[in-house]
Design a protein around this motif. Structure first.
Motif, PDB file in Angstrom:
ATOM      1  N   ARG A 198      48.292  33.574  33.336  1.00 57.63           N
ATOM      2  CA  ARG A 198      47.671  34.405  32.305  1.00 57.63           C
ATOM      3  C   ARG A 198      48.650  35.414  31.702  1.00 57.63           C
ATOM      4  O   ARG A 198      48.378  36.011  30.670  1.00 57.63           O
ATOM      5  N   PRO A 232      45.967  31.629  39.676  1.00 61.46           N
ATOM      6  CA  PRO A 232      45.375  32.399  40.775  1.00 61.46           C
ATOM      7  C   PRO A 232      44.041  31.785  41.172  1.00 61.46           C
ATOM      8  O   PRO A 232      43.203  31.484  40.326  1.00 61.46           O
ATOM      9  N   ARG A 234      40.755  31.548  44.222  1.00 60.44           N
ATOM     10  CA  ARG A 234      40.097  32.164  45.351  1.00 60.44           C
ATOM     11  C   ARG A 234      40.712  31.619  46.633  1.00 60.44           C
ATOM     12  O   ARG A 234      41.018  30.423  46.725  1.00 60.44           O
TER      13      ARG A 234
ATOM     14  N   GLY B 135      36.476  30.933  41.886  1.00 60.56           N
ATOM     15  CA  GLY B 135      35.725  32.067  42.405  1.00 60.56           C
ATOM     16  C   GLY B 135      34.249  32.060  42.068  1.00 60.56           C
ATOM     17  O   GLY B 135      33.607  33.114  42.049  1.00 60.56           O
ATOM     18  N   PHE B 136      33.697  30.883  41.790  1.00 64.50           N
ATOM     19  CA  PHE B 136      32.267  30.811  41.499  1.00 64.50           C
ATOM     20  C   PHE B 136      31.447  31.043  42.772  1.00 64.50           C
ATOM     21  O   PHE B 136      31.937  30.879  43.893  1.00 64.50           O
ATOM     22  N   PHE B 251      37.841  28.805  34.404  1.00 63.82           N
ATOM     23  CA  PHE B 251      38.930  29.772  34.568  1.00 63.82           C
ATOM     24  C   PHE B 251      38.982  30.769  33.416  1.00 63.82           C
ATOM     25  O   PHE B 251      39.472  31.885  33.574  1.00 63.82           O
ATOM     26  N   ASN B 254      35.584  33.194  34.078  1.00 65.44           N
ATOM     27  CA  ASN B 254      35.558  33.964  35.325  1.00 65.44           C
ATOM     28  C   ASN B 254      36.886  34.656  35.609  1.00 65.44           C
ATOM     29  O   ASN B 254      37.289  34.795  36.749  1.00 65.44           O
ATOM     30  N   GLN B 255      37.562  35.111  34.553  1.00 65.78           N
ATOM     31  CA  GLN B 255      38.911  35.661  34.712  1.00 65.78           C
ATOM     32  C   GLN B 255      38.991  36.816  35.683  1.00 65.78           C
ATOM     33  O   GLN B 255      39.856  36.864  36.536  1.00 65.78           O
ATOM     34  N   ALA B 258      38.481  35.713  39.507  1.00 68.23           N
ATOM     35  CA  ALA B 258      39.356  34.747  40.185  1.00 68.23           C
ATOM     36  C   ALA B 258      40.717  35.353  40.506  1.00 68.23           C
ATOM     37  O   ALA B 258      41.415  34.875  41.382  1.00 68.23           O
TER      38      ALA B 258
END
Lengths: 259, 259
Positions: A198, A232, A234, B135-136, B251, B254-255, B258
């Protein structure tokens, strides 16, 4: 129009042999299976060297017979034999492969996807299709990746090969070529210490390298890039599918161009 | 430890039947194939109801035998039979499926992926794995999607089912539940008139819906969402693979979470 009924016919044998990399290299040709690919090739101005269809399919698409100087009417058995598909659509075509061992004549520009030993044909095809959608200019595959014109890769590219420049070559040399025109080359690495994808905002010309499904990129290439990127994640997830990663990265890096 | 040598043994027959959705529903159990999944289940605190291994594998991993009250030593033939794998690793386990027909007891929060009739098991598994990496919080599959605990989906989830809340249910009701807590629900559509995914910046709680590979989302659900999103693509590409699209969207949306 020639009518063929035996799988022992020499034409049929040659089409069958196009499933092998060796014969594709010898002849410089590959096989397109199905209407969608034949039409995409025609739309892209690719010459249809041979058009092969069943009685029924050629009848239903009279207009397309004129596309090729050589038209062959074949049985469904022959069609299954040459496409290795259980229920083929009944139409196929032989076209020339792009001369993948050339290098681009004009200076490098645009967004490029480089594949370092990506081995699953479905992954290679999906990445080519995604590069097309993301507005990339070209794809370069290194030595030990799945062959770009194998039947499985061709099936999953869904015609995107006609919208992109397609090359095979020594990725190390390609990296140097990008550096020569001051374009950044981004490697990818499953390493949280690498740069977050990012945080990178390249201009119009850059290269992105995706690596092998199990082992990632080679150390030699990782050492040669401008920067290596990381998505990146989890903590509990260990990795992403390579084609999914490539999609996330390509749409992030090529934002300006794809919109 | 019980030693089994015949594929006609009742235990073996039952494990084999876990390949069918019907028997998984009846028993509330499914099969994990391979060390990675067994270890992921254990790490996640999932009870190993039955541990099944070849002589060689059980010998090599003495420490894991204590994980389960029921341990079965089986032949390689039995292992191939119950896993439908040509070269199984030699270890498998039976665990409980989460009670997927419940609804969450706490108010909805976090990022959720909803699947509307996604049919390819590999796509479903890859999307679950990607949701985990992004990261959901959870995944909900609607009626006519591939079954979450079929062997192919389980293989491609790679253990991500242990890191996420997993539900099956009526997506229309789920959409209403998100609306009740003022969380946006984003549909997806292959329609350049829809909203660009880059223009959406949800908070911590939202839902993203992915549709069928060929037909997209149902009209009824599209009409029920907060907004429907589109990934801007170069004109010549027709679509992206659904798992690649899901990765790009997850992605992007959910920036915050995550990273």
């Amino acid at each position: 129009m020639e009518e063929l009924t035996s799988i022992h016919n020499q034409h049929v044998k040659n089409w069958k042999k196009l499933q092998t990399k060796k014969y594709r290299r010898q002849t410089g040709r590959y096989l397109l299976d199905g209407w969608h690919l034949v039409q995409e090739a025609h739309k892209a101005g690719i010459e249809i060297l041979q058009l092969i269809g069943t009685d029924e399919q050629l009848d239903a698409h009279q207009d397309l017979i004129g596309l090729s100087a050589e038209v062959y009417q074949v049985t469904e058995e022959i069609m299954r034999h040459i496409t290795e598909t259980v229920t083929p659509q009944g139409i196929a075509a032989v076209v020339e492969m792009p001369n993948a061992h050339q290098v681009p004549s004009a200076p490098l520009n645009g967004a490029w996807l480089l594949l370092d030993r990506v081995q699953d044909p479905g992954n290679v095809g999906t990445m080519v299709r995604t590069a097309d959608a993301a507005g990339f200019t070209g794809v370069v595959v290194g030595d030990r990746s799945a062959d770009l014109f194998s039947p499985k890769v061709v099936r999953s590219m869904q015609g995107s090969q006609f919208h992109l420049q397609m090359y095979e070559g020594d990725l190390s040399k390609w990296i140097e070529d990008f550096k020569q025109v001051d374009a950044p080359v981004y490697g990818t690495q499953l390493n949280p210490a690498a740069k977050s994808f990012r945080d990178v905002h390249p201009g119009a010309t850059f290269a992105l390298i995706m690596g092998n499904e199990g082992h990632g990129m080679s150390k030699e290439l990782l050492a040669q890039t401008t920067a290596n990127l990381y998505i990146p994640m989890r903590g509990e997830a260990e990795s992403l599918n390579v084609a999914v990663s490539a999609g996330i990265l390509m749409f992030q890096l090529n934002q300006g161009l794809a919109d």
